[in-house]
Enzyme design. Structure first.
Site, PDB file in Angstrom:
ATOM      1  N   ASP A 206       0.805  -1.219   0.000  1.00 28.85           N
ATOM      2  CA  ASP A 206       0.000   0.000   0.000  1.00 28.85           C
ATOM      3  C   ASP A 206       0.845   1.280   0.000  1.00 28.85           C
ATOM      4  OD1 ASP A 206      -2.761   1.157   0.574  1.00 28.85           O
ATOM      5  OD2 ASP A 206      -1.626   1.981   2.255  1.00 28.85           O
ATOM      6  N   GLU A 273       1.537  -0.398  -4.968  1.00 32.78           N
ATOM      7  CA  GLU A 273       0.577   0.647  -5.287  1.00 32.78           C
ATOM      8  C   GLU A 273       1.348   1.967  -5.299  1.00 32.78           C
ATOM      9  OE1 GLU A 273      -3.301   3.133  -3.794  1.00 32.78           O
ATOM     10  OE2 GLU A 273      -1.685   2.604  -2.450  1.00 32.78           O
TER      11      GLU A 273
HETATM   12  C1  GLC Z   1      -4.086   3.336  -0.349  1.00 31.22           C
HETATM   13  C2  GLC Z   1      -5.355   2.517  -0.228  1.00 31.22           C
HETATM   14  C3  GLC Z   1      -6.442   3.387   0.315  1.00 31.22           C
HETATM   15  C4  GLC Z   1      -6.024   3.869   1.681  1.00 31.22           C
HETATM   16  C5  GLC Z   1      -4.686   4.592   1.624  1.00 31.22           C
HETATM   17  C6  GLC Z   1      -4.115   4.774   2.993  1.00 31.22           C
HETATM   18  O1  GLC Z   1      -4.178   4.318  -1.309  1.00 31.22           O
HETATM   19  O2  GLC Z   1      -5.667   1.950  -1.465  1.00 31.22           O
HETATM   20  O3  GLC Z   1      -7.675   2.722   0.382  1.00 31.22           O
HETATM   21  O4  GLC Z   1      -7.000   4.748   2.186  1.00 31.22           O
HETATM   22  O5  GLC Z   1      -3.730   3.849   0.900  1.00 31.22           O
HETATM   23  O6  GLC Z   1      -3.681   3.551   3.507  1.00 31.22           O
END
Ligand code: GLC
Length: 503
Positions: A206, A273
């Site tokens: 993440d 991500e």
């Molecule tokens: C990422 C996740 C999202 C979350 C953020 C903070 O972007 O996909 O859902 O709110 O991180 O962890």
């Protein structure tokens, strides 16, 4: 290719993202759970996908629905138990599916023991060094240590009882780790190992672009006019893309590589991500040969319905990543983004200039869902056809639209509450799935509890949600579901050489 001559499974895999809270509820409390997922494995398998990615199911106060982790090596009782994870892993593997967990390295929950210990410890202590605790500015330290904006509104800084401040990029309930502290590194090694030992086949990682901060945490330069509250954090080059983070990812890759050596037959994937809008060169930094195996390319998802833009998104990504030997990873939907049929059904969807990316704050006027459906089918077919792996998000195979009609007091996303509604938030793409037309069981989302009761779903479903029911679509050749099944069947036909099975 691996040493044994076969292609790594993840390089062209289709992965199905499950938002655990909204997929299937096996105990009738209105909240999705792990056992619900296990009962639906035949459905997932019938989609022809290779793997499942589960959003965080760890103990959490759920301020950001699991992305605020209070214990990385357990299961939130709302979602089940560790034994349920074991059952789910076994059920996935028995169906030839791999399972990816979601690891959150940038921050934990403010309820995590590590953060509670830090609050209880004095300034300068080892417990505080895991996070970014700083003195404030101003005569009495009453001003935050710098001017950084938080990703979901407000400042990154929150003041604690003894006067120091701590940094939290997303919400005050998600304090950022300081990865220059070796204790943080060591703890995450244990966490990765824990889940790998339980049979997990990889991790979606993440918010990696936020890991690592400029030393000294300097003020960021003033924002250009017109940058809104939610976009502001994305302009903070001192809090994003900081090079020191790559040491962390190289270390993680070593950990995973060592695990694979010790466990012949296991092929683990780390997928990042990393939002790097229209900058495949930046994305490339994360998929260097000794870092992540994959990183989502969001450019196709964020492209307008405009052929040159779509063309460019694909060509630029492929050209940059392939030239460097990296795998390309496509996605058109996720739990943070308005659903595709809604995005592409907007009147402005064709305008290359007015497209607002994931449009967190855009409401639902003048949307033509029939047009959005047709465009979504075309773009999805393209995404299935281009080289690389593809990550799907639950419900896109049902053609679900974004839901706007959610009463304010039922909205749960912190984005909505922290921006006083300026950002509509992401609840609209997280509505519990419709499995059947049976309203009494929340359209098949909930299996009644032992006493026969069915709790209200955690987010309200529209009254006509049953029109999208998976059961009905399965019997209709023209449905979105049938379309997805045909696409994945066609994709499997052209696969060569063979992929290994999960072990
Ligand atoms: C990422 C996740 C999202 C979350 C953020 C903070 O972007 O996909 O859902 O709110 O991180 O962890």
């Amino acid at each position: 290719m691996s040493a044994t001559g076969h292609q790594k499974w993840w390089r062209d895999a289709v992965v199905y993202q499950i938002y655990v809270r909204s997929f299937a509820d096996a105990d009738g409390d209105g909240i999705g759970d792990l056992r619900g997922i296990t009962t639906r494995i035949p459905y997932i398998s019938s989609l022809g996908v290779d793997a499942v990615w589960l959003t965080p199911f760890f103990p959490s106060p759920q301020r950001d629905h699991g992305y605020d982790v209070a214990d990385y090596v357990d299961v939130d009782p709302q979602y089940g138990t560790l034994a349920d994870v074991d059952d789910l892993v076994a059920a996935c593997h028995a169906h030839g599916l791999r399972l990816l967990a979601d690891i959150v390295p940038n921050h934990c929950s403010s309820e995590h023991r590590w953060f509670r210990d830090a609050l209880a410890a004095p300034p300068g202590s080892a417990a505080r060094r895991r996070f970014f605790f700083r003195d404030g500015r101003g005569d009495d330290g009453e001003l935050p240590p710098n001017n950084w904006p938080a990703a979901f509104g407000g400042s990154v800084w929150t003041r604690v009882a003894d006067g120091q401040w701590y940094l939290a990029t997303f919400t005050p309930w998600q304090p950022d780790f300081d990865w220059s502290d070796p204790a943080v590194v060591a703890d995450f090694d244990d966490i990765l190992r824990f889940w790998l030992d339980r049979g997990v086949d990889g991790f979606r990682v993440d918010a990696v672009t936020h890991v690592g901060k400029a030393p000294g945490l300097p003020d960021m330069p003033p924002l250009e006019d017109g940058v809104g509250e939610i976009a502001a954090a994305g302009h903070n080059s001192y809090g994003m893309y900081w090079p020191s983070a790559h040491n962390v990812w190289r270390h993680w890759r070593d950990t995973v590589d060592a695990f694979e050596c010790e466990h012949p037959g296991r092929e683990v994937v780390l997928v990042a991500e990393a939002y790097t809008a229209r900058r495949p060169d930046l994305l490339m930094d994360y998929v260097r040969p000794d870092e992540f195996h994959e990183a989502f390319s969001f450019d196709l998802m964020l492209a307008p319905w405009h052929a040159p833009s779509i063309h460019r998104a694909i060509d630029d990504t492929i050209a940059t990543l392939h030239a460097n030997g990296a795998a390309v990873t496509w996605t058109l939907n996720n739990h943070d983004t308005q659903r595709i049929v809604t995005r592409l059904g907007r009147p402005e969807a064709e305008d290359p200039e007015s497209w607002t990316g994931n449009a967190l704050s855009t409401t639902g006027t003048d949307i033509d869902l029939a047009v959005g459906d047709r465009r979504a089918r075309a773009l999805t077919a393209l995404a299935f056809a281009v080289p690389g792996s593809l990550y799907l998000y639950q419900g896109e195979e049902l053609g679900l639209p974004e839901v706007f009609d959610i009463p304010d007091d039922r909205r749960e996303d912190p984005v909505f509450h922290l921006t006083d509604g300026e950002g509509l938030g992401r609840d609209g793409c997280r509505i519990p799935l419709p499995w059947s037309t049976e309203a009494a069981t929340s359209f098949g989302f909930s299996t009644p509890a032992r006493d026969g009761s069915v709790g209200e779903p955690w987010l309200p479903q529209p009254v006509a949600w049953g029109d999208y029911a998976a059961a009905d679509q399965a019997a209709d050749d023209e449905s979105m579901l049938a379309f997805y099944r045909r696409l994945s069947a066609a994709r499997r036909l052209r696969r060569w050489p063979a992929r290994s099975s999960p072990s």
